[in-house]
Motif scaffolding. Structure first.
Motif, short mmCIF file in Angstrom:
data_model
loop_
_atom_site.label_atom_id
_atom_site.label_comp_id
_atom_site.label_asym_id
_atom_site.label_seq_id
_atom_site.Cartn_x
_atom_site.Cartn_y
_atom_site.Cartn_z
N ALA A 142 0.83 -1.21 0.00
CA ALA A 142 0.00 0.00 0.00
C ALA A 142 0.86 1.26 0.00
N SER A 143 1.96 1.22 0.74
CA SER A 143 2.80 2.43 0.82
C SER A 143 3.36 2.79 -0.55
N GLN A 144 3.49 1.77 -1.40
CA GLN A 144 4.01 2.05 -2.75
C GLN A 144 2.92 2.36 -3.77
N LYS A 145 1.71 1.84 -3.54
CA LYS A 145 0.69 1.93 -4.60
C LYS A 145 -0.52 2.80 -4.30
N SER A 146 -0.86 2.97 -3.02
CA SER A 146 -2.17 3.59 -2.73
C SER A 146 -2.12 5.12 -2.77
N LEU A 147 -3.04 5.71 -3.48
CA LEU A 147 -3.13 7.17 -3.52
C LEU A 147 -3.93 7.71 -2.33
N ALA A 148 -4.71 6.84 -1.70
CA ALA A 148 -5.50 7.26 -0.53
C ALA A 148 -4.86 6.68 0.74
N ASN A 149 -5.34 7.15 1.90
CA ASN A 149 -4.84 6.61 3.18
C ASN A 149 -5.49 5.26 3.44
N TYR A 150 -4.78 4.39 4.15
CA TYR A 150 -5.21 3.00 4.23
C TYR A 150 -5.02 2.40 5.61
N SER A 151 -5.86 1.40 5.88
CA SER A 151 -5.66 0.53 7.02
C SER A 151 -6.28 -0.82 6.65
N PHE A 152 -5.91 -1.84 7.40
CA PHE A 152 -6.34 -3.19 7.03
C PHE A 152 -6.87 -3.98 8.22
N PHE A 153 -7.87 -4.80 7.93
CA PHE A 153 -8.32 -5.77 8.93
C PHE A 153 -7.38 -6.97 8.91
N LEU A 154 -7.19 -7.55 10.08
CA LEU A 154 -6.54 -8.85 10.16
C LEU A 154 -7.65 -9.89 10.00
N GLY A 155 -7.43 -10.89 9.18
CA GLY A 155 -8.45 -11.92 8.97
C GLY A 155 -8.51 -12.89 10.14
N VAL A 156 -9.74 -13.30 10.48
CA VAL A 156 -9.90 -14.33 11.49
C VAL A 156 -10.88 -15.35 10.91
N ASN A 157 -10.45 -16.61 10.83
CA ASN A 157 -11.29 -17.57 10.12
C ASN A 157 -11.64 -18.82 10.90
N GLY A 158 -11.39 -18.82 12.17
CA GLY A 158 -11.72 -20.03 12.93
C GLY A 158 -10.48 -20.87 13.17
N ASP A 159 -9.56 -20.90 12.18
CA ASP A 159 -8.33 -21.68 12.36
C ASP A 159 -7.25 -20.89 13.09
N ASN A 160 -7.34 -19.56 13.01
CA ASN A 160 -6.23 -18.77 13.58
C ASN A 160 -6.65 -17.99 14.84
N ILE A 161 -7.77 -18.37 15.44
CA ILE A 161 -8.25 -17.62 16.62
C ILE A 161 -7.21 -17.58 17.74
N ASP A 162 -6.55 -18.72 17.99
CA ASP A 162 -5.58 -18.74 19.09
C ASP A 162 -4.44 -17.75 18.82
N ASP A 163 -4.02 -17.67 17.56
CA ASP A 163 -2.94 -16.72 17.22
C ASP A 163 -3.44 -15.28 17.33
N VAL A 164 -4.65 -15.05 16.82
CA VAL A 164 -5.21 -13.68 16.84
C VAL A 164 -5.31 -13.17 18.28
N ILE A 165 -5.75 -14.04 19.16
CA ILE A 165 -5.92 -13.65 20.56
C ILE A 165 -4.59 -13.19 21.17
N LYS A 166 -3.51 -13.84 20.73
CA LYS A 166 -2.19 -13.51 21.31
C LYS A 166 -1.58 -12.24 20.72
N MET A 167 -2.10 -11.81 19.56
CA MET A 167 -1.43 -10.70 18.87
C MET A 167 -1.65 -9.35 19.53
N ASP A 168 -0.68 -8.47 19.31
CA ASP A 168 -0.73 -7.11 19.83
C ASP A 168 -1.77 -6.33 19.01
N THR A 169 -2.88 -5.96 19.64
CA THR A 169 -4.00 -5.37 18.90
C THR A 169 -3.66 -3.99 18.31
#
Ligand code: DOR
Length: 450
Positions: A112-139
């Motif tokens: 995005a820093s190279q391509k986006s003309l607008a300001n950006y942010s992103f969701f982290l995906g959560v799909n049921g398989d990665n819930i344990d990892d998501v819970i541990k991540m720095d929000t």
């Protein structure tokens, strides 16, 4: 230091008021609002007769980068966004690869820093398989977590259809959890019934019966119940039914709400009456529903049960859309036209300009705790769009900026036009011309309220 820009005499629409004033942009920020004397080194833009809005913050888009760039990418779709007055966007994780780890998220920020003309942010995906990892991540590393679109590749892992998984996530994750709310069991049963009757050639008009109002209501009710049990921060994405709107509150300020929701522009614009004319082109998930649902969504937007307006901009190649029901991809592009659609409702007397700005600019900033954007205030980022409310043009292939090259709005005549868009104080869009040398910035999150 870049040249200061002075926007003279436009009608500023901001924080519930509309008033004529000048705005001075310097070093990326709004330096002053008031009656400002022209100095020789200012670039002056005459805003007389035009309306100045904070740049739109679109809380839900699918720009398809990385991996699905035959449909769209962070350059093409951000360019379309800017032509539509959108200066910031939050992109969904259903790319290739899906954005399920801190590492893939960082790579996306780099692209995005190279391509986006607008300001950006992103969701982290959560799909049921990665819930344990998501819970541990720095929000603080992401704006929120979301399952949106991930069910296309991981059927059965749809969060809204897995109460145990949702319990675990809601009990342990303190970031915003943005859910695509449809009960897959109900959808699958309906799919089987229609397949029996029509085979592969199910007409598009049955999409809202297959992806039914009941499926949405059940999933939303369940998600809200679980979120309440855990005092979690739940955001229901793209609401489609009148019934669901009654599950949300309007008696507390947005900043204090634990449970929020949004409506996407196409669910306000189209109804089931449009399937005969547009077929699979308006096949979206959740589906566009009845005229009554459409009216109910507008009512809930006006009475603050619905907090923000998004697009769910979801481009697909035309060949991916024009297929029999089960193969036809769900989603369509909207980000270039969302403000025009809402301004058309204003022209019809259905919504005020101030309310449009509240739902498209202020409230996304409040809801996602976006720092110093979404309002026209001194010291805030100079993200702005200048609009002509007396202009006429028709959406056609040759004025579309989407990489996919089509829109369900082709042939629609709008009575308003976006003239100029400023991103971080730079005039990036000017009457059909772009300054592509300046890229957008990562949106930062505030610890304080707006
Ligand atoms: O949730 C979604 C995902 C999106 C897409 O195409 O990515 N299309 C949709 O219609 N709904």
């Amino acid at each position: 230091m870049s040249q200061s820009i002075l926007i003279k005499n436009s009608t500023i629409v901001n924080e519930g008021k509309s008033f004529v004033a000048d705005v001075l942009l310097s070093d990326g920020l709004i330096e002053q609002i008031g009656n400002i004397v022209v100095e020789s080194d200012y670039k002056v833009i005459d805003g007389t007769g035009k309306h100045l809005f904070p740049g739109i913050i679109d809380g839900q888009v699918h720009f398809r980068d990385p991996g699905l760039t035959h449909k769209g990418d962070l350059y093409t779709e951000s360019k379309a966004a800017i032509a539509g007055g959108v200066t910031s966007f939050i992109d969904m994780p259903n790319t290739v690869p899906n954005i399920l780890t801190a590492e893939s998220l960082r790579e996306k920020y780099e692209i995005a820093s190279q391509k986006s003309l607008a300001n950006y942010s992103f969701f982290l995906g959560v799909n049921g398989d990665n819930i344990d990892d998501v819970i541990k991540m720095d929000t603080s590393q992401f704006i929120g977590v979301s399952d949106d679109g991930l069910y296309f590749t991981k059927k059965g892992n749809l969060l809204a259809d897995s109460p145990e998984k949702m319990e675990k996530l809601f009990a342990n994750c303190n970031s915003i959890i943005a859910i695509h709310s449809e009960k897959e069991e109900i959808v699958e049963a309906n799919e089987q019934a229609f397949k029996k009757k029509y085979g592969e050639n199910i007409p598009a008009k049955f999409h809202p019966i297959i992806r039914s109002a009941e499926g949405c209501y059940e999933a939303t009710k369940r998600a809200i119940g679980i979120a309440k049990n855990h005092n979690a921060r739940l955001h229901i994405l793209h609401l489609t039914t009148e019934a669901e709107t009654h599950l949300f509150q309007n008696d507390i300020p947005l900043i204090e709400k634990k449970i929020t929701t949004e409506v996407s522009v196409h669910h306000l614009w189209f109804s089931d009456k449009d399937y005969d004319r547009l077929g699979m082109l308006i096949k979206w998930n959740p589906a566009i529903k009845s005229e009554k649902d459409k009216q109910g969504l507008l009512k809930a937007l006006l009475d603050d049960r619905i907090d923000i307006i998004t697009t769910d901009h979801a481009p697909h190649a035309l060949e991916e859309k024009e297929k029999p029901y089960f193969q036809s991809m769900s989603g369509a592009p909207m980000v270039q036209h969302s403000l025009n659609c809402m301004l058309e409702f204003y022209k019809q007397g259905l919504i005020s300009l101030e309310k449009i700005v509240e739902k498209m600019c202020h409230n996304p900033a409040i809801l996602y705790r976006i720092k110093n954007r979404g309002f026209i205030r001194e010291g805030y980022f100079a993200d702005l769009t200048l609009v002509d409310l007396n202009s006429q043009w028709t959406v056609a292939k040759d004025n579309l900026l989407y990489k996919c090259g089509w829109s369900p709005l082709e042939g629609t005549t709008f009575l308003t036009a976006i003239k100029q868009t400023f991103v971080n104080g730079n005039l990036v869009y000017d009457n059909g011309r772009f300054n592509e040398t300046i890229k957008g910035m990562e949106i930062t999150i505030s610890t304080q309220s707006n």
